[in-house]
Design an enzyme around this catalytic site. Structure first.
Site, PDB file in Angstrom:
ATOM      1  N   SER A 143     -35.239   1.592 -14.752  1.00 29.33           N
ATOM      2  CA  SER A 143     -34.656   2.375 -13.472  1.00 29.33           C
ATOM      3  C   SER A 143     -33.150   1.692 -13.348  1.00 29.33           C
ATOM      4  O   SER A 143     -32.932   0.645 -13.778  1.00 29.33           O
ATOM      5  CB  SER A 143     -35.432   1.706 -12.254  1.00 29.33           C
ATOM      6  OG  SER A 143     -34.734   1.970 -10.853  1.00 29.33           O
ATOM      7  N   TYR A 156     -39.366  -4.665  -7.177  1.00 31.95           N
ATOM      8  CA  TYR A 156     -39.270  -3.634  -7.991  1.00 31.95           C
ATOM      9  C   TYR A 156     -38.197  -3.622  -9.052  1.00 31.95           C
ATOM     10  O   TYR A 156     -38.347  -3.528 -10.052  1.00 31.95           O
ATOM     11  CB  TYR A 156     -39.075  -2.098  -7.378  1.00 31.95           C
ATOM     12  CG  TYR A 156     -38.555  -1.130  -8.217  1.00 31.95           C
ATOM     13  CD1 TYR A 156     -39.766  -0.370  -8.599  1.00 31.95           C
ATOM     14  CD2 TYR A 156     -37.355  -0.540  -8.007  1.00 31.95           C
ATOM     15  CE1 TYR A 156     -39.538   0.929  -9.411  1.00 31.95           C
ATOM     16  CE2 TYR A 156     -37.268   0.727  -8.792  1.00 31.95           C
ATOM     17  CZ  TYR A 156     -38.431   1.170  -9.474  1.00 31.95           C
ATOM     18  OH  TYR A 156     -38.033   2.336 -10.149  1.00 31.95           O
TER      19      TYR A 156
END
Length: 264
Positions: A143, A156
């Site tokens: 990401s 995350y």
């Protein structure tokens, strides 16, 4: 079966939703032999319907034994693997006022350890493909959050940063074997996961556009496939700023919330 120049043996995890589904449909339409993995057996069956070149492998990537069994089935069905796309993952945001270790573990289980389970199962099959004369490729979806610390992204972002670090190190160690490694760093993409976000998502793109960007990057064996570039280049720039400046910019994105009351 040894893959031809145009047809590959591919394993894709996280195949039934978002970017994974968009990738699966394109790869199947291109005629590749594609093993599709996700937790939902019914969703996999629906995705594979009408595609003789699809193999469904239902599993939870956080379950190491299940992933190893999938690797064994892949060996029986395909012999080797030319391309692996480790795409399964999840996203939850942490509230530092009420630290939740269970949330951190839930996020790391698929995002980091689940991907590593896939690496473990796939490497022997990638080596088989290399022995057959092809140059296999393993890719993992990280990401843009891996580039820079962001508010509420403790779990995350850290899981994706850990994955990026692991795969970059693996790239160095696999180079001599003729196995390539690509990392995928998406910005905001329209998926069921991002639909749950409660904040602005600048330059968000469709899952179809993300899949096209990924396939172009994989075809060119890019080390870092990141998109949309107008967004990811800004995030990369933030990541290399001096810590004090990066901190001040990060504070501007932090929600102003009251401090928790002290416990007597």
């Amino acid at each position: 079966m040894t893959a031809s120049r145009d047809t590959q043996r591919i394993w894709l995890t996280g195949a039934t939703s978002g970017i994974g589904r968009a990738l699966a449909l394109r790869l199947l339409a291109q005629g590749h032999r594609v093993a599709l993995s996700a937790r939902s057996e019914s969703a996999l069956a629906e995705l594979a319907e009408g595609h003789d070149n699809a193999l469904t492998l239902p599993l939870d990537v956080a379950d190491r034994a299940a992933v190893q069994r999938a690797g064994e089935r892949l060996a029986e069905a395909f012999g080797g693997l030319d391309l692996v796309i480790l795409n399964a993952g999840t996203c939850e945001y942490l509230d530092a006022r009420d630290f939740d270790m269970a949330l951190v573990e839930r996020v790391f289980a698929p995002n980091f350890f689940g991907a590593l389970h896939g690496v473990e199962a796939a490497l022997p099959l990638l080596r088989r493909a290399r022995a057959e004369g092809t140059r296999p490729l393993i890719a993992a979806t990280s990401s843009a959050a891996a580039y820079v610390p962001l508010p509420r992204a403790e779990a995350y972002g850290a899981s994706k940063a850990a994955l990026s670090h692991f795969m970059e190190s693996l790239r160095l160690d696999l180079h001599a074997e003729g196995i390539d490694v690509s990392l995928i760093h998406p910005g905001f993409v329209e998926t069921p996961l991002t639909d749950r976000n409660d904040f602005a998502m600048p330059l968000r793109i469709s899952a179809d556009a993300a899949a096209e960007a990924i396939l172009r990057g994989l075809a060119r064996r890019r080390l870092d496939i990141h998109f949309p570039r107008r967004f990811t280049l800004l995030v990369k720039l933030m990541g290399i700023l001096p810590p004090a400046l990066r901190f001040r910019l990060g504070l501007r994105m932090t929600r102003q919330q009251p401090a928790p009351e002290a416990t007597p």
